[in-house]
Design a protein around this motif. Structure first.
Motif, PDB file in Angstrom:
ATOM      1  N   ARG A  29       0.841  -1.188   0.000  1.00 56.95           N
ATOM      2  CA  ARG A  29       0.000   0.000   0.000  1.00 56.95           C
ATOM      3  C   ARG A  29       0.878   1.242   0.000  1.00 56.95           C
ATOM      4  NH1 ARG A  29      -5.125  -1.049   1.326  1.00 56.95           N
ATOM      5  NH2 ARG A  29      -5.470   1.074   2.008  1.00 56.95           N
ATOM      6  N   THR A  30       0.351   2.290  -0.557  1.00 54.24           N
ATOM      7  CA  THR A  30       1.092   3.536  -0.613  1.00 54.24           C
ATOM      8  C   THR A  30       0.185   4.682  -0.202  1.00 54.24           C
ATOM      9  OG1 THR A  30       0.504   3.947  -2.921  1.00 54.24           O
ATOM     10  CG2 THR A  30       2.498   2.687  -2.522  1.00 54.24           C
ATOM     11  N   GLU A  31       0.786   5.842   0.002  1.00 55.90           N
ATOM     12  CA  GLU A  31       0.023   7.029   0.358  1.00 55.90           C
ATOM     13  C   GLU A  31      -0.593   7.663  -0.892  1.00 55.90           C
ATOM     14  OE1 GLU A  31      -0.393   8.488   3.728  1.00 55.90           O
ATOM     15  OE2 GLU A  31      -0.091   6.333   3.771  1.00 55.90           O
ATOM     16  N   ARG A 102       2.903   1.929   4.308  1.00 54.09           N
ATOM     17  CA  ARG A 102       1.960   3.045   4.457  1.00 54.09           C
ATOM     18  C   ARG A 102       2.489   4.040   5.478  1.00 54.09           C
ATOM     19  NH1 ARG A 102      -3.236   3.105   2.689  1.00 54.09           N
ATOM     20  NH2 ARG A 102      -4.580   4.768   3.491  1.00 54.09           N
ATOM     21  N   GLU A 210      -7.921   4.703  -5.851  1.00 56.24           N
ATOM     22  CA  GLU A 210      -7.783   4.879  -4.399  1.00 56.24           C
ATOM     23  C   GLU A 210      -9.130   5.146  -3.759  1.00 56.24           C
ATOM     24  OE1 GLU A 210      -5.119   7.485  -1.239  1.00 56.24           O
ATOM     25  OE2 GLU A 210      -5.242   8.076  -3.341  1.00 56.24           O
ATOM     26  N   ASP A 216      -3.879   1.867  -2.635  1.00 51.68           N
ATOM     27  CA  ASP A 216      -2.810   2.855  -2.685  1.00 51.68           C
ATOM     28  C   ASP A 216      -1.924   2.552  -3.888  1.00 51.68           C
ATOM     29  OD1 ASP A 216      -3.299   4.307  -0.111  1.00 51.68           O
ATOM     30  OD2 ASP A 216      -3.033   2.275   0.641  1.00 51.68           O
TER      31      ASP A 216
END
Length: 224
Positions: A29-31, A102, A210, A216
């Protein structure tokens, strides 16, 4: 990997999937994507075990160079990274993709992390300021090569999860691919939506994904 595209060079995140955020059976997952000239969050670093390995833009990782990995900023972007706590700062060049945990916004080279005196701590609260960024929307490089973008929706350690996500996306997007890579950490199945002629269009789709699926995504640049 290139799904039939005559790719000369694919800037994919290969070694970085080992380093951060790729634990367990879920996806990385990412921002949210950033569009401003500054961002604040947590920085981490990576070092000796990756020295000499290819980065996402194709050049070997040099742990002593002042470089960094970011999820969306164009390769070649120069970023001022300043510690919120100590005020120490360093200017880095983006040449890789990550981090994949994250809450973290940038992965610094060992050399850059030393400048911030964060080696022992491992992470640091930082503020990023973009100093210089190459144009990233034309889809054409100065040497005549073309650029396309994929949006990586998620990465899974189990194929059934990846297939399930691909089926969910199929009701919304027509061009979806599932790629599998073998890494020292295991086999990873990546679900990607594409392709897009500009980074801005890819970011728009990433932001939609998203919102719709609580994902993400990250961008993958393909040069051919």
């Amino acid at each position: 990997m290139n799904s039939g595209i005559p790719v000369k060079r694919i800037c994919l995140i290969l070694t970085f999937m080992l380093m951060t955020g790729c634990a367990g059976g879920g996806h990385s997952r990412t921002e949210p994507m950033i569009s401003e000239t500054s961002q604040q969050g947590v920085a981490s670093w990576y070092g000796p075990s990756f020295h000499g390995n290819p980065t996402a833009n194709g050049e070997p990782y040099n742990m002593w160079a002042l470089t960094a990995a970011h999820r969306t900023l164009p390769f070649g972007t120069r970023v001022l990274v300043q510690s919120v706590e100590t005020g120490k700062s360093v200017t880095v060049r983006i040449n890789d993709r990550g981090p994949f945990i994250r809450g973290r916004i940038i992965d610094l080279s060992y050399g850059a992390a030393r400048e911030l005196a964060m080696i022992g701590k491992g992470t640091e609260n930082v503020r990023l300021t973009i100093l210089e960024s190459p144009s990233a929307g034309s889809g054409q490089l100065s040497n005549g090569e073309s650029v396309m973008y994929w949006v990586q929706v998620a990465s899974y350690t189990t194929l059934t999860q990846a297939v399930s996500m691909r089926e969910q996306l199929a009701t919304h997007y027509s061009n979806i691919r599932l790629t599998t890579v073998d890494l020292p950490s295991g086999q990873w199945h990546r679900v990607q939506v594409g392709t897009f002629p500009s980074q801005e269009k890819a970011k728009f789709v990433a932001e939609e994904l998203e919102r719709q699926f609580d994902l993400d995504p990250l961008l993958i640049q393909v040069t051919y």
